[in-house]
Design an enzyme around this catalytic site. Structure first.
Site, PDB file in Angstrom:
ATOM      1  N   GLY A   1      21.934  43.017   4.010  1.00 41.54           N
ATOM      2  CA  GLY A   1      21.873  41.681   4.158  1.00 41.54           C
ATOM      3  C   GLY A   1      22.707  41.014   2.862  1.00 41.54           C
ATOM      4  O   GLY A   1      23.434  39.960   2.949  1.00 41.54           O
TER       5      GLY A   1
ATOM      6  N   TYR B   1      22.919  23.745  11.747  1.00 39.50           N
ATOM      7  CA  TYR B   1      24.035  23.135  12.028  1.00 39.50           C
ATOM      8  C   TYR B   1      25.272  23.866  12.207  1.00 39.50           C
ATOM      9  O   TYR B   1      26.269  23.096  12.338  1.00 39.50           O
ATOM     10  CB  TYR B   1      24.272  22.300  10.756  1.00 39.50           C
ATOM     11  CG  TYR B   1      22.843  21.176  10.683  1.00 39.50           C
ATOM     12  CD1 TYR B   1      22.391  20.390  11.162  1.00 39.50           C
ATOM     13  CD2 TYR B   1      22.259  21.336   9.050  1.00 39.50           C
ATOM     14  CE1 TYR B   1      21.384  19.334  10.947  1.00 39.50           C
ATOM     15  CE2 TYR B   1      21.134  20.711   9.011  1.00 39.50           C
ATOM     16  CZ  TYR B   1      20.852  19.563   9.894  1.00 39.50           C
ATOM     17  OH  TYR B   1      19.608  18.861   9.438  1.00 39.50           O
TER      18      TYR B   1
END
Length: 284
Positions: A243, A67
């Site tokens: 990360g 999204y």
């Protein structure tokens, strides 16, 4: 109670609730961070979920796959990072407005500087041009990138990102699969923005023998924290940005946006979170 959300698919294992609630405890704020999974991946389902949490009085929500680009259309205001990247991962819900930010962009910058200091990113080979790749692709120029070389299994995705970077006044070009070795040899930094290396998709995003002579490497994957890619880069004496650095700093930035509270000393939070949730690294 400050209600905060994360809207996305396949987010059951997210560590974001734990980190945000830990930050709330640090600032003596009652934070309730809830995972929000729309029924479908469509814009309509996202908009329905966003309307639901706004009606419930949420102060903000993080946004993740799929999204991040869809969410921009719901925003009344977007900051400069969102305008550059074309995606948002943080929505502040305040005074009847939806304000969009991109803390992947700012989080990478903080993570990079925290690991390698003032070392200019230089020429960078970036593997993967998806959602997080777009944020990193632009953020690299805030840490001294001179050119970003983009390769992706989807040449259209790579070309789209390259075109956006060049339109913004920076320098980027697409690298074809057959030219990756030459690009790696010419690069100062290597960036993985693909899922390759995750526990569920193990492996290397680039051949191990192409990792040599560069100065630094970043992997957007943080489960595991020490990916095969970063282990190899560390073995070849490259400086490492993980990360987990991105995950941690993008969450810090988002928390500050949601609450207005600054986290001035991040190291105790970093140490406490890693110890409590067994986030283990032999590299950093």
């Amino acid at each position: 109670m400050l209600h905060i959300g994360l809207i996305g698919q396949a987010i059951a294992a997210s560590r974001s609730p734990s980190l945000h609630m830990m930050l709330g405890e640090l600032k003596q704020l009652p934070v309730d961070y809830q995972l929000q999974v729309p029924e479908e991946s469509s814009a309509a389902s996202f908009n329905a979920k966003l309307a639901d949490i706004r009606a419930l009085g949420f102060v903000g929500t993080n946004v993740t796959f799929p999204y991040k680009q869809i969410a921009i259309d719901s925003a009344d205001e977007v900051n400069d990072a969102v305008k550059k990247v074309g995606a948002t991962n943080t929505l502040l819900l305040k005074d009847g407005k939806v304000c969009a930010f991109n803390t992947d962009y700012t989080g990478f910058i903080r993570g990079y500087k925290g690991r390698v200091g003032d070392l200019p990113a230089g020429k960078v080979l970036m593997i993967g041009a998806g959602g997080v790749g777009r944020a990193i692709g632009f953020a690299l120029f805030e840490v001294g990138a001179t050119e970003v070389l983009v390769t992706d299994l989807s040449e259209a995705s790579a070309q789209s990102l390259v075109d956006a970077i060049n339109r913004a006044g920076y320098s980027a070009r697409v690298v074809a699969k057959e030219d990756i070795a030459a690009a790696a040899a010419d690069a100062d930094g290597l960036v993985n923005c693909t899922p390759v290396g995750h526990l569920k998709t193990p492996g290397m995003p680039i051949a191990a023998d192409l990792i040599y002579g560069q100065k630094w490497a970043f992997d957007a994957v943080y489960t595991p924290m020490d990916t095969e890619f970063l282990v190899e880069a560390n073995r070849k004496s490259l400086q490492i940005v993980s990360g987990f650095d991105l995950f941690f700093y993008q969450a810090i930035d988002a928390f500050e946006i949601f609450t207005g509270e600054k986290i001035t000393d991040v190291k105790p939070v970093w140490d406490q979170f890693r110890e409590k949730y067994n986030v283990v690294s032999s590299l950093i």
